[in-house]
Design a protein around this motif. Structure first.
Motif, PDB file in Angstrom:
ATOM      1  N   ILE A 203      19.531  46.659  73.405  1.00  0.00           N
ATOM      2  CA  ILE A 203      19.764  46.529  71.962  1.00  0.00           C
ATOM      3  C   ILE A 203      19.230  47.803  71.330  1.00  0.00           C
ATOM      4  N   THR A 204      20.093  48.755  71.136  1.00  0.00           N
ATOM      5  CA  THR A 204      19.698  50.085  70.678  1.00  0.00           C
ATOM      6  C   THR A 204      19.217  50.071  69.237  1.00  0.00           C
ATOM      7  N   THR A 205      19.802  49.224  68.436  1.00  0.00           N
ATOM      8  CA  THR A 205      19.450  49.139  67.018  1.00  0.00           C
ATOM      9  C   THR A 205      19.682  47.728  66.508  1.00  0.00           C
ATOM     10  N   ALA A 206      18.888  47.323  65.520  1.00  0.00           N
ATOM     11  CA  ALA A 206      19.090  46.032  64.872  1.00  0.00           C
ATOM     12  C   ALA A 206      20.053  46.150  63.693  1.00  0.00           C
ATOM     13  N   ASP A 207      20.440  47.360  63.362  1.00  0.00           N
ATOM     14  CA  ASP A 207      21.344  47.643  62.247  1.00  0.00           C
ATOM     15  C   ASP A 207      22.784  47.424  62.696  1.00  0.00           C
ATOM     16  N   ALA A 208      23.428  46.387  62.212  1.00  0.00           N
ATOM     17  CA  ALA A 208      24.782  46.047  62.649  1.00  0.00           C
ATOM     18  C   ALA A 208      25.787  47.139  62.308  1.00  0.00           C
ATOM     19  N   LYS A 209      25.641  47.781  61.153  1.00  0.00           N
ATOM     20  CA  LYS A 209      26.578  48.837  60.759  1.00  0.00           C
ATOM     21  C   LYS A 209      26.471  50.036  61.686  1.00  0.00           C
ATOM     22  N   LEU A 210      25.246  50.412  62.014  1.00  0.00           N
ATOM     23  CA  LEU A 210      25.052  51.528  62.934  1.00  0.00           C
ATOM     24  C   LEU A 210      25.568  51.168  64.322  1.00  0.00           C
ATOM     25  N   ALA A 211      25.284  49.960  64.770  1.00  0.00           N
ATOM     26  CA  ALA A 211      25.737  49.530  66.095  1.00  0.00           C
ATOM     27  C   ALA A 211      27.253  49.571  66.207  1.00  0.00           C
ATOM     28  N   ARG A 212      27.947  49.237  65.130  1.00  0.00           N
ATOM     29  CA  ARG A 212      29.405  49.189  65.171  1.00  0.00           C
ATOM     30  C   ARG A 212      30.016  50.566  65.409  1.00  0.00           C
ATOM     31  N   ILE A 213      29.417  51.617  64.876  1.00  0.00           N
ATOM     32  CA  ILE A 213      29.967  52.960  65.082  1.00  0.00           C
ATOM     33  C   ILE A 213      29.378  53.619  66.329  1.00  0.00           C
ATOM     34  N   LEU A 214      28.218  53.154  66.762  1.00  0.00           N
ATOM     35  CA  LEU A 214      27.560  53.736  67.929  1.00  0.00           C
ATOM     36  C   LEU A 214      28.044  53.107  69.222  1.00  0.00           C
ATOM     37  N   GLU A 215      28.263  51.798  69.193  1.00  0.00           N
ATOM     38  CA  GLU A 215      28.711  51.020  70.359  1.00  0.00           C
ATOM     39  C   GLU A 215      29.894  50.155  69.915  1.00  0.00           C
ATOM     40  N   PRO A 216      31.044  50.782  69.677  1.00  0.00           N
ATOM     41  CA  PRO A 216      32.152  50.150  68.943  1.00  0.00           C
ATOM     42  C   PRO A 216      32.592  48.779  69.428  1.00  0.00           C
ATOM     43  N   GLU A 233      14.992  30.459  76.819  1.00  0.00           N
ATOM     44  CA  GLU A 233      14.948  28.996  76.782  1.00  0.00           C
ATOM     45  C   GLU A 233      15.302  28.401  78.141  1.00  0.00           C
ATOM     46  N   ALA A 234      16.064  29.152  78.918  1.00  0.00           N
ATOM     47  CA  ALA A 234      16.402  28.720  80.279  1.00  0.00           C
ATOM     48  C   ALA A 234      15.305  29.115  81.273  1.00  0.00           C
ATOM     49  N   ARG A 235      14.183  29.609  80.767  1.00  0.00           N
ATOM     50  CA  ARG A 235      13.027  29.978  81.569  1.00  0.00           C
ATOM     51  C   ARG A 235      13.308  31.161  82.483  1.00  0.00           C
ATOM     52  N   LEU A 236      14.125  32.079  81.981  1.00  0.00           N
ATOM     53  CA  LEU A 236      14.428  33.305  82.707  1.00  0.00           C
ATOM     54  C   LEU A 236      13.647  34.461  82.108  1.00  0.00           C
ATOM     55  N   ARG A 237      13.250  35.411  82.935  1.00  0.00           N
ATOM     56  CA  ARG A 237      12.554  36.589  82.420  1.00  0.00           C
ATOM     57  C   ARG A 237      13.597  37.554  81.874  1.00  0.00           C
ATOM     58  N   ALA A 238      13.602  37.732  80.575  1.00  0.00           N
ATOM     59  CA  ALA A 238      14.593  38.573  79.907  1.00  0.00           C
ATOM     60  C   ALA A 238      13.915  39.375  78.810  1.00  0.00           C
ATOM     61  N   GLY A 239      14.156  40.666  78.800  1.00  0.00           N
ATOM     62  CA  GLY A 239      13.547  41.531  77.805  1.00  0.00           C
ATOM     63  C   GLY A 239      14.559  42.424  77.125  1.00  0.00           C
ATOM     64  N   VAL A 240      14.064  43.268  76.231  1.00  0.00           N
ATOM     65  CA  VAL A 240      14.922  44.118  75.404  1.00  0.00           C
ATOM     66  C   VAL A 240      14.679  45.589  75.728  1.00  0.00           C
ATOM     67  N   LEU A 241      15.772  46.307  75.992  1.00  0.00           N
ATOM     68  CA  LEU A 241      15.730  47.756  76.117  1.00  0.00           C
ATOM     69  C   LEU A 241      16.233  48.355  74.812  1.00  0.00           C
ATOM     70  N   CYS A 242      15.345  48.944  74.049  1.00  0.00           N
ATOM     71  CA  CYS A 242      15.716  49.588  72.783  1.00  0.00           C
ATOM     72  C   CYS A 242      16.079  51.045  73.080  1.00  0.00           C
TER      73      CYS A 242
END
Length: 392
Positions: A203-216, A233-242
């Motif tokens: 998840i490179t950015t939380a900005d939806a407008k920026l994400a739309r032009i960056l990752e169309p 919630e499924a008890r899986l190890r999951a993280g965020v790569l910014c």
């Protein structure tokens, strides 16, 4: 057979590839498939597999699914699997565009417009998985997203996971931007009980407008955060790569905190971020994006990446410190190396872990200890290691 041994030619006789790409060479329109070798020849043998909006799909009859990979600084070795060649998400910064050069497709845009589906991926893995040693790491999705839209129909990634679900004792890392991974929560849960599994949502950015032009063509950031929550919630190890951190755009405290805060709300297991890695094959595409949307930053980007695909060590150190501040403020686990796999995933952000998952580095001190142990000499298990980049 190494995919990197392809030689020059054109992929299909109907394609005129007189455009120079990352390699800076022009292909002859007179070349024929009979002159191709390596992965380019295999690609020419593929069949049409449908069309999408401005996208062509073809099969790719590869002879092997597992590839050898090593991190840029040699911090970890692993096997990698990419069920697809090319990626529909069309991220402007994507470093993997070079992989289409081996298919003799040198227009950087071909990477997102001509997608290849590796044939018989499940069967190939069933033959090759016996070569893996207990505890060996496998990365799924290092060069192309394993859950890009074509996966809904092709189900190549699903088949690969079904193979892993029948085995035990490996370390499996998955990297994706797609919410489609939720479809496979049943399999992922089973895999987590048999292997050490770590899932990374980029998840490179939380900005939806920026994400739309960056990752169309990638899912909206809010949907990706929702996926992190459902995986947890499924008890899986999951993280965020910014990642990647874009100089002057997303490398500031406010932008990073915007992602970290949402990651914490989603109960992400960890948070990591790395500066933009701008390979020659993606440089023109990304700089066109900067010129169009952030023209004032173009001169600084041209200077910063004039001679090297990587940022300076001083800049990287500033970013590491910023990540440390953000993760500490929001109580997030953090990565201690550049690994995209299962090592150094930091402490879990909650105790809702499946039994195997809970054994992964519960404290930063333990992670540091394991990191030091990992630096001890290890038996060399791989040949023809490709340094400085992932295999496709």
């Amino acid at each position: 057979m190494s995919e990197e041994k392809a030689k020059i030619g054109t992929l299909f006789p109907i394609l005129n590839s007189n455009n120079s790409g990352c390699g800076g060479r022009e292909d002859s329109a007179q070349a024929t498939p009979g002159k191709l070798t390596g992965i380019a020849r295999l690609a020419a043998m593929g069949e049409e597999a449908g069309e999408g909006h401005e996208i062509e799909f073809r099969t790719l009859p590869v002879r092997s699914l597992l590839n050898n990979s090593v991190s840029r600084r040699g911090l970890w070795f692993a096997k990698s699997i990419n069920p697809y060649r090319g990626c529909e998400f069309a991220c402007r910064y994507c470093y993997a565009r070079y992989t289409h050069e081996f298919l003799e497709l040198r227009d950087p845009a071909d990477f997102e417009r001509k997608i290849f589906i590796k044939e018989n991926s499940r069967w190939l893995l069933e033959q090759e998985i016996a070569k893996l040693h207990p505890g060996e790491e496998v990365a799924l999705g290092t060069a192309t997203d394993p859950y890009q839209p074509i996966e809904r129909r092709a189900r190549a990634t699903r088949g690969i996971l079904e193979v892993f679900a029948k085995r035990r004792g490996l370390r499996l890392g998955i990297v994706t931007k797609s919410t489609l991974i939720e479809r496979d929560i049943d399999l992922l849960t089973e895999i987590a009980c048999r292997h050490e599994l770590v899932i990374h949502l980029t998840i490179t950015t939380a900005d939806a407008k920026l994400a739309r032009i960056l990752e169309p063509r990638a899912p909206r950031p809010d949907l990706r955060f929702q996926t992190v929550r459902r995986l947890r919630e499924a008890r899986l190890r999951a993280g965020v790569l910014c990642s990647p951190l874009l100089p002057g755009i997303t490398d500031n405290l406010s932008a990073m905190e915007g992602v970290a805060r949402r990651a914490k709300e989603a109960d992400a297991s960890f948070f990591a971020a790395q500066p933009l890695f701008l390979k020659p094959c993606s440089k023109a595409t990304f700089l066109d994006f900067v010129k169009e949307h952030f023209p004032q930053l173009l001169p600084s980007y041209e200077r910063r990446y004039a001679r090297d695909a990587f940022t300076s060590e001083a800049y990287q150190q500033r970013m590491r410190e910023l990540v440390r501040v953000v993760t500490q403020k929001h109580g997030l686990g953090r990565r201690l190396t550049d690994a995209l796999l299962t090592r150094d995933t930091g402490p879990a952000s909650s105790t809702t872990q499946a039994p195997v998952q809970g054994e992964l580095f519960t404290t930063e001190e333990e992670a540091q200890k394991r990191s030091v142990e990992g630096q001890r000499p290890q038996p060399q298990r791989m040949n023809n290691v490709i340094r400085g980049r992932f295999s496709a």
